[in-house]
Design a protein around this motif. Structure first.
Motif, PDB file in Angstrom:
ATOM      1  N   LEU A  91       0.828  -1.197   0.000  1.00  0.00           N
ATOM      2  CA  LEU A  91       0.000   0.000   0.000  1.00  0.00           C
ATOM      3  C   LEU A  91       0.865   1.251   0.000  1.00  0.00           C
ATOM      4  CD1 LEU A  91      -2.887  -0.953   2.439  1.00  0.00           C
ATOM      5  CD2 LEU A  91      -2.958  -0.710  -0.045  1.00  0.00           C
ATOM      6  N   CYS A  92       1.896   1.235   0.803  1.00  0.00           N
ATOM      7  CA  CYS A  92       2.786   2.403   0.849  1.00  0.00           C
ATOM      8  C   CYS A  92       3.422   2.636  -0.516  1.00  0.00           C
ATOM      9  CB  CYS A  92       3.860   2.195   1.910  1.00  0.00           C
ATOM     10  SG  CYS A  92       5.305   3.237   1.672  1.00  0.00           S
ATOM     11  N   HIS A  93       3.903   1.558  -1.133  1.00  0.00           N
ATOM     12  CA  HIS A  93       4.549   1.728  -2.427  1.00  0.00           C
ATOM     13  C   HIS A  93       3.555   2.142  -3.507  1.00  0.00           C
ATOM     14  CE1 HIS A  93       7.927   1.383  -5.026  1.00  0.00           C
ATOM     15  NE2 HIS A  93       7.331   0.525  -5.810  1.00  0.00           N
ATOM     16  N   PHE A  94       2.329   1.636  -3.414  1.00  0.00           N
ATOM     17  CA  PHE A  94       1.311   2.048  -4.364  1.00  0.00           C
ATOM     18  C   PHE A  94       1.019   3.536  -4.223  1.00  0.00           C
ATOM     19  CE2 PHE A  94      -1.718   1.018  -7.455  1.00  0.00           C
ATOM     20  CZ  PHE A  94      -2.867   1.755  -7.205  1.00  0.00           C
ATOM     21  N   GLY A  95       0.941   3.991  -2.968  1.00  0.00           N
ATOM     22  CA  GLY A  95       0.742   5.419  -2.742  1.00  0.00           C
ATOM     23  C   GLY A  95       1.881   6.248  -3.313  1.00  0.00           C
ATOM     24  N   GLN A  96       3.096   5.746  -3.139  1.00  0.00           N
ATOM     25  CA  GLN A  96       4.255   6.438  -3.694  1.00  0.00           C
ATOM     26  C   GLN A  96       4.157   6.535  -5.214  1.00  0.00           C
ATOM     27  OE1 GLN A  96       8.232   6.298  -2.410  1.00  0.00           O
ATOM     28  NE2 GLN A  96       7.163   7.795  -1.197  1.00  0.00           N
ATOM     29  N   SER A  97       3.688   5.446  -5.848  1.00  0.00           N
ATOM     30  CA  SER A  97       3.586   5.464  -7.305  1.00  0.00           C
ATOM     31  C   SER A  97       2.535   6.466  -7.760  1.00  0.00           C
ATOM     32  CB  SER A  97       3.244   4.065  -7.824  1.00  0.00           C
ATOM     33  OG  SER A  97       4.223   3.154  -7.413  1.00  0.00           O
ATOM     34  N   LEU A  98       1.420   6.534  -7.036  1.00  0.00           N
ATOM     35  CA  LEU A  98       0.396   7.531  -7.391  1.00  0.00           C
ATOM     36  C   LEU A  98       0.965   8.932  -7.260  1.00  0.00           C
ATOM     37  CD1 LEU A  98      -2.890   6.144  -5.813  1.00  0.00           C
ATOM     38  CD2 LEU A  98      -2.143   6.083  -8.187  1.00  0.00           C
ATOM     39  N   LEU A  99       1.748   9.151  -6.206  1.00  0.00           N
ATOM     40  CA  LEU A  99       2.380  10.456  -6.035  1.00  0.00           C
ATOM     41  C   LEU A  99       3.343  10.743  -7.184  1.00  0.00           C
ATOM     42  CD1 LEU A  99       1.771  12.314  -3.702  1.00  0.00           C
ATOM     43  CD2 LEU A  99       3.939  11.689  -2.673  1.00  0.00           C
ATOM     44  N   HIS A 100       4.020   9.681  -7.651  1.00  0.00           N
ATOM     45  CA  HIS A 100       4.933   9.871  -8.769  1.00  0.00           C
ATOM     46  C   HIS A 100       4.187  10.254 -10.034  1.00  0.00           C
ATOM     47  CE1 HIS A 100       8.649   9.335 -11.011  1.00  0.00           C
ATOM     48  NE2 HIS A 100       7.968   8.659 -11.911  1.00  0.00           N
ATOM     49  N   VAL A 101       3.026   9.602 -10.271  1.00  0.00           N
ATOM     50  CA  VAL A 101       2.216   9.964 -11.430  1.00  0.00           C
ATOM     51  C   VAL A 101       1.788  11.422 -11.326  1.00  0.00           C
ATOM     52  CG1 VAL A 101       0.056   9.543 -12.631  1.00  0.00           C
ATOM     53  CG2 VAL A 101       1.406   7.629 -11.851  1.00  0.00           C
TER      54      VAL A 101
ATOM     55  N   TYR B 210       7.622   3.345 -12.308  1.00  0.00           N
ATOM     56  CA  TYR B 210       8.094   3.668 -10.971  1.00  0.00           C
ATOM     57  C   TYR B 210       7.655   2.597  -9.982  1.00  0.00           C
ATOM     58  CZ  TYR B 210       8.709   6.188  -6.601  1.00  0.00           C
ATOM     59  OH  TYR B 210       9.078   6.544  -5.336  1.00  0.00           O
ATOM     60  N   PHE B 211       6.409   2.147 -10.122  1.00  0.00           N
ATOM     61  CA  PHE B 211       5.888   1.151  -9.193  1.00  0.00           C
ATOM     62  C   PHE B 211       6.660  -0.161  -9.305  1.00  0.00           C
ATOM     63  CE2 PHE B 211       2.908  -0.640  -6.391  1.00  0.00           C
ATOM     64  CZ  PHE B 211       2.564  -1.897  -6.845  1.00  0.00           C
ATOM     65  N   LEU B 212       6.929  -0.584 -10.542  1.00  0.00           N
ATOM     66  CA  LEU B 212       7.560  -1.879 -10.723  1.00  0.00           C
ATOM     67  C   LEU B 212       9.045  -1.869 -10.374  1.00  0.00           C
ATOM     68  CD1 LEU B 212       5.918  -3.106 -14.033  1.00  0.00           C
ATOM     69  CD2 LEU B 212       5.422  -3.826 -11.702  1.00  0.00           C
ATOM     70  N   PHE B 213       9.735  -0.778 -10.724  1.00  0.00           N
ATOM     71  CA  PHE B 213      11.181  -0.807 -10.594  1.00  0.00           C
ATOM     72  C   PHE B 213      11.671  -0.260  -9.272  1.00  0.00           C
ATOM     73  CE2 PHE B 213      12.135  -2.479 -14.571  1.00  0.00           C
ATOM     74  CZ  PHE B 213      11.340  -1.906 -15.539  1.00  0.00           C
ATOM     75  N   SER B 214      10.850   0.517  -8.553  1.00  0.00           N
ATOM     76  CA  SER B 214      11.302   1.062  -7.274  1.00  0.00           C
ATOM     77  C   SER B 214      10.895   0.190  -6.117  1.00  0.00           C
ATOM     78  CB  SER B 214      10.712   2.450  -7.061  1.00  0.00           C
ATOM     79  OG  SER B 214      11.291   3.355  -7.911  1.00  0.00           O
ATOM     80  N   TRP B 215      10.399  -0.982  -6.416  1.00  0.00           N
ATOM     81  CA  TRP B 215       9.882  -1.848  -5.358  1.00  0.00           C
ATOM     82  C   TRP B 215      10.920  -2.125  -4.295  1.00  0.00           C
ATOM     83  CZ3 TRP B 215       5.173  -3.511  -4.172  1.00  0.00           C
ATOM     84  CH2 TRP B 215       5.050  -4.609  -3.321  1.00  0.00           C
TER      85      TRP B 215
END
Lengths: 143, 228
Positions: A91-101, B210-215
């Motif tokens: 969940l944390c990483h998913f949130g980070q990805s949304l922030l990146h988008v 970003y999601f896939l590679f920064s995991w």
């Protein structure tokens, strides 16, 4: 479209409905673009802070604590949070990805706004980046 | 923090876009006559099915006339480049003079291609970071004598972490940097087409990459980072 910076009270920014005709509208648009640039800078800082806080909350030892732990005993330090609480890390990483988008989109929007070659808008972007940097970057080193 | 420094590259590129935007407009002005599909006769389009009979010279790019009143002598330039977001797939130029999208199928293919390109860009950024960290194992110590407080001579030791210029890791980093710069400008130019589908593809590809590679990257940063 002029290929040089112009001072003008008329511009069309990003969308069809965002057409500016008057000085008031231009001032308002400059303010919006300024806030957009501030948002961009704060998203950059927010991503790093979110990562740091997430690692803290998931009780992953930092390198400092690892060094101290290594001095005391030579136990195997599990550095991957995935094995501890995979759902929370996901969940944390998913949130980070949304922030990146969001960061990518806002960054491109600011770039396209500057592409209008309107000098007032450009000033707004520059000022907004400065204000955003001034407000957000001290929060980086805050613990 | 390295994550924030990496993101400043996007800022630098967005400032440098003025030069590329100027070039883009100059090029599109000179090649304005060759962008209509009816005039093209080549068949080496990369994998796209070009419908040669579908396009005609009267097809105008899907744009919206800006409501500004700039000098009217530049009206023909305004019509080549849309300045607001639009959704469409008719006569969409993509980066090169041969790549024109005319059908929904071609737009879908272009969407997938742009999505993969944005994902590759994010992966390249992460890979370069990892390579840099792995290659920074050579630590050089430079000692130099400095005068001390009581007139004694103290040895001050400086530790430098870096690469030699002609070493293979540095050359590889340089080549990867060039590729990264080129791809980042391509993504910027794709976003500059103002086509809604392509812009969504760029954003979604960046997020997925970003999601896939920064995991795992986030953890590695915290454990092995000794300078930040």
């Amino acid at each position: 479209m002029a290929m040089h910076f112009i001072f003008s009270d008329e511009a069309v920014l990003l969308f069809d409905f965002w057409s500016v005709h008057s000085p008031t509208g231009m001032a308002l648009s400059v303010l919006v673009i300024l806030l957009l640039a501030v948002l961009y800078e704060s998203i950059k800082v927010g991503k790093a802070r979110l990562l740091y806080q997430a690692l803290m909350n998931l009780s992953i030892p930092t390198s400092q604590q690892l060094i101290e732990a290594a001095d005391q005993d030579s136990s195997s330090s599990d550095s991957l949070p995935v094995s501890r609480s995979p759902l929370r890390w996901f969940l944390c990483h998913f949130g980070q990805s949304l922030l990146h988008v969001a960061q990518v989109v806002v960054g491109y929007f600011v770039m396209l706004a500057v592409m209008s070659y309107n000098t007032w808008i450009f000033f707004g972007v520059v000022l907004g980046s400065g204000v955003g940097y001034y407000l957000a970057y001290p929060l980086l080193s805050m613990t | 923090m390295s994550a924030v420094d990496e993101d400043e590259d996007l800022e630098k590129h967005s400032i440098q876009l003025f030069l590329l935007h100027f070039l883009n407009s100059v090029l599109s002005e000179s090649s304005a006559d060759s962008t209509f599909p009816g005039k093209m006769g080549h068949s080496h389009i990369m994998g796209m099915n070009m419908d040669m009979s579908g396009g005609d010279n009267s097809t105008m790019p899907p744009h919206h006339h800006p409501t500004t009143s700039s000098d009217h002598s530049h009206d023909h330039m305004m019509m080549m480049m849309p300045m607001t977001f639009y959704f469409g797939f008719k006569n969409v130029e993509l980066l090169f003079s041969g790549l024109v999208i005319n059908t929904a199928g071609e737009m879908a293919g272009a969407f997938v291609a742009v999505f993969l390109l944005a994902m590759f860009y994010e992966g390249l950024k992460i890979a370069r970071e990892g390579l840099l960290r792995k290659s920074q194992v050579s630590i050089r110590y430079n000692s130099m004598p400095v005068p001390g407080p009581n007139g004694t001579i103290l040895m001050e030791t400086h530790k430098t972490v870096g690469q030699q210029m002609l070493s293979f890791p540095h050359l590889l980093q340089t080549v990867l940097h060039i590729i990264q710069v080129v791809i980042s400008y391509f993504l910027m130019l794709i976003f500059m087409t103002y086509n809604g589908y392509l812009c969504i593809a760029v954003a979604a590809g960046a997020g997925t990459g970003y999601f896939l590679f920064s995991w795992k990257k986030a953890v590695v940063v915290d454990i092995t980072e000794h300078c930040h």
